[in-house]
Design a protein around this motif. Structure first.
Motif, PDB file in Angstrom:
ATOM      1  N   HIS A 295       0.867  -1.184   0.000  1.00 20.02           N
ATOM      2  CA  HIS A 295       0.000   0.000   0.000  1.00 20.02           C
ATOM      3  C   HIS A 295       0.898   1.227   0.000  1.00 20.02           C
ATOM      4  O   HIS A 295       1.749   1.389   0.879  1.00 20.02           O
ATOM      5  N   ILE A 296       0.702   2.087  -0.988  1.00 18.90           N
ATOM      6  CA  ILE A 296       1.482   3.316  -1.128  1.00 18.90           C
ATOM      7  C   ILE A 296       0.571   4.492  -0.823  1.00 18.90           C
ATOM      8  O   ILE A 296      -0.479   4.665  -1.458  1.00 18.90           O
ATOM      9  N   ILE A 297       0.956   5.293   0.160  1.00 16.15           N
ATOM     10  CA  ILE A 297       0.165   6.457   0.570  1.00 16.15           C
ATOM     11  C   ILE A 297       0.977   7.708   0.285  1.00 16.15           C
ATOM     12  O   ILE A 297       2.168   7.776   0.614  1.00 16.15           O
ATOM     13  N   VAL A 298       0.364   8.691  -0.327  1.00 18.93           N
ATOM     14  CA  VAL A 298       1.051   9.923  -0.721  1.00 18.93           C
ATOM     15  C   VAL A 298       0.368  11.110  -0.069  1.00 18.93           C
ATOM     16  O   VAL A 298      -0.843  11.305  -0.233  1.00 18.93           O
ATOM     17  N   THR A 299       1.130  11.899   0.676  1.00 16.88           N
ATOM     18  CA  THR A 299       0.579  13.130   1.238  1.00 16.88           C
ATOM     19  C   THR A 299       0.605  14.207   0.175  1.00 16.88           C
ATOM     20  O   THR A 299       1.654  14.744  -0.160  1.00 16.88           O
ATOM     21  N   SER A 300      -0.558  14.491  -0.376  1.00 15.25           N
ATOM     22  CA  SER A 300      -0.708  15.585  -1.335  1.00 15.25           C
ATOM     23  C   SER A 300      -1.176  16.808  -0.548  1.00 15.25           C
ATOM     24  O   SER A 300      -0.591  17.159   0.471  1.00 15.25           O
TER      25      SER A 300
ATOM     26  N   LEU B   8      -4.109   8.721  -2.208  1.00 17.06           N
ATOM     27  CA  LEU B   8      -3.672  10.115  -2.225  1.00 17.06           C
ATOM     28  C   LEU B   8      -4.411  10.854  -1.115  1.00 17.06           C
ATOM     29  O   LEU B   8      -5.639  10.849  -1.065  1.00 17.06           O
ATOM     30  N   VAL B   9      -3.641  11.457  -0.216  1.00  8.96           N
ATOM     31  CA  VAL B   9      -4.210  12.132   0.942  1.00  8.96           C
ATOM     32  C   VAL B   9      -4.122  13.640   0.739  1.00  8.96           C
ATOM     33  O   VAL B   9      -3.047  14.174   0.462  1.00  8.96           O
ATOM     34  N   CYS B  10      -5.254  14.323   0.872  1.00  5.61           N
ATOM     35  CA  CYS B  10      -5.304  15.766   0.665  1.00  5.61           C
ATOM     36  C   CYS B  10      -5.663  16.474   1.966  1.00  5.61           C
ATOM     37  O   CYS B  10      -6.838  16.685   2.273  1.00  5.61           O
ATOM     38  N   PRO B  11      -4.654  16.839   2.754  1.00  7.58           N
ATOM     39  CA  PRO B  11      -4.945  17.590   3.977  1.00  7.58           C
ATOM     40  C   PRO B  11      -5.338  19.026   3.655  1.00  7.58           C
ATOM     41  O   PRO B  11      -4.859  19.615   2.675  1.00  7.58           O
TER      42      PRO B  11
ATOM     43  N   LYS C 113      -8.951   1.086   5.120  1.00 11.32           N
ATOM     44  CA  LYS C 113     -10.059   0.762   4.214  1.00 11.32           C
ATOM     45  C   LYS C 113      -9.648   0.855   2.746  1.00 11.32           C
ATOM     46  O   LYS C 113     -10.442   0.531   1.859  1.00 11.32           O
ATOM     47  N   GLY C 114      -8.419   1.316   2.481  1.00 10.46           N
ATOM     48  CA  GLY C 114      -7.938   1.393   1.110  1.00 10.46           C
ATOM     49  C   GLY C 114      -8.538   2.516   0.294  1.00 10.46           C
ATOM     50  O   GLY C 114      -8.607   2.428  -0.941  1.00 10.46           O
ATOM     51  N   LYS C 115      -8.963   3.591   0.949  1.00  8.90           N
ATOM     52  CA  LYS C 115      -9.554   4.719   0.232  1.00  8.90           C
ATOM     53  C   LYS C 115      -8.561   5.272  -0.799  1.00  8.90           C
ATOM     54  O   LYS C 115      -7.383   5.445  -0.505  1.00  8.90           O
ATOM     55  N   GLU C 116      -9.045   5.584  -1.981  1.00 12.79           N
ATOM     56  CA  GLU C 116      -8.156   6.045  -3.051  1.00 12.79           C
ATOM     57  C   GLU C 116      -7.800   7.520  -2.917  1.00 12.79           C
ATOM     58  O   GLU C 116      -6.673   7.922  -3.229  1.00 12.79           O
ATOM     59  N   GLU C 117      -8.744   8.346  -2.512  1.00  9.72           N
ATOM     60  CA  GLU C 117      -8.470   9.747  -2.193  1.00  9.72           C
ATOM     61  C   GLU C 117      -9.088  10.066  -0.852  1.00  9.72           C
ATOM     62  O   GLU C 117     -10.233   9.697  -0.582  1.00  9.72           O
ATOM     63  N   ILE C 118      -8.318  10.750  -0.016  1.00 13.10           N
ATOM     64  CA  ILE C 118      -8.737  11.032   1.351  1.00 13.10           C
ATOM     65  C   ILE C 118      -8.616  12.525   1.605  1.00 13.10           C
ATOM     66  O   ILE C 118      -7.540  13.098   1.443  1.00 13.10           O
TER      67      ILE C 118
END
Length: 264
Positions: free
Chosen positions: A135-140, A181-184, A229-234
């Protein structure tokens, strides 16, 4: 599902979101590899973890030095044998008008935020493909979905991440690898303090949005269940997240709002 005994590699782990992730995942029983440029700061973070510190390995790295990242990946894989989760969290911001921003600054922001993240991901991918798991998570950022004044290079780097990782997601479905892809929105970190001015100097000012933003610990508590949960965009933040939906459905209205908004 949980993070217990999972191997997690976090970049940008010496402060802000990365530091909060380290504490939260250590408490949840994960085996951690934490990275940033500042080894001493990473040692301090490790010492403050409540979990088993023997399950935390430190690998210092500089995302601006893409050519070094395959070697760093070999070190990470040697630590615990594999990587279950890669949190691409390291990055840098920018605060300057387009006309005042040197090309050196544009290139540096892109090198750290985009090319460094891409290089590290490419280095880890073969091992995940071999295991048919990862699982690759990216802080965008919300800036990966729309742009404002003073953030041209930063927004460009985040937009680029969305394009590249959306394509990657399509290519690794068959290998059982997730991409998030995580969008804070505004998170109370030092991101604006450490942002680059147009001449490459440190901005050194806390943005008003960051000052009133969500605490990193709170952000992390909201993020980790969505990752599991494997959400694609957060999307996690406050009222500023409305900009994402205005951009999608009412772009002209968003432009009017931004024209009349204070940007720091």
């Amino acid at each position: 599902m949980s993070f217990k005994d999972k191997v997690v590699w976090i970049t940008g782990a010496s402060s802000g979101i990365g530091e909060a992730l380290t504490y939260a995942l250590s408490k949840r029983g994960a085996k951690l590899i934490i990275s940033s440029r500042r080894r001493e700061a990473l040692e301090e973070v490790k010492e403050q973890c409540e979990g088993n510190r023997s399950d935390i390995q430190i690998i210092s790295l500089d995302l601006a030095e893409s050519e070094s990242l395959p070697g760093k990946t070999e070190e990470a894989l040697a630590a615990f044998g594999h990587i279950d989760y890669l949190f691409n969290n390291g990055g840098i911001s920018q605060r300057s008008l387009v006309m005042d921003t040197s090309m050196d600054v544009v290139r540096k922001v892109m090198e750290v935020n985009f090319f460094g993240t891409v290089a590290l991901t490419k280095a880890i991918l073969p091992s995940m493909i071999d295991r048919n798991s990862g699982h690759i998570i990216v802080t965008s950022s919300v800036m990966g979905k729309f742009g404002t004044r003073l953030r041209s290079s930063y927004a460009a780097s985040k937009h680029a991440l969305h394009g590249w990782f959306d394509c990657l997601r399509q290519e690794v479905y068959e290998h059982n690898i997730d991409v998030s892809l995580v969008c804070p929105g505004y998170i109370k970190t030092d991101v604006t303090l450490n942002a680059l001015e147009g001449d490459g100097s440190r901005h050194g000012k806390m943005g008003k949005g960051q000052e009133k933003g969500m605490e990193p610990d709170t952000f992390t508590q909201k993020l980790l269940p969505k990752v599991l949960k494997g959400k694609e965009e957060i999307y996690i933040g406050g009222f500023e997240l409305m900009g994402i939906y205005l951009k999608r459905f009412f772009p002209s209205l968003l432009n009017k709002v931004l024209k009349n908004s204070e940007v720091t």
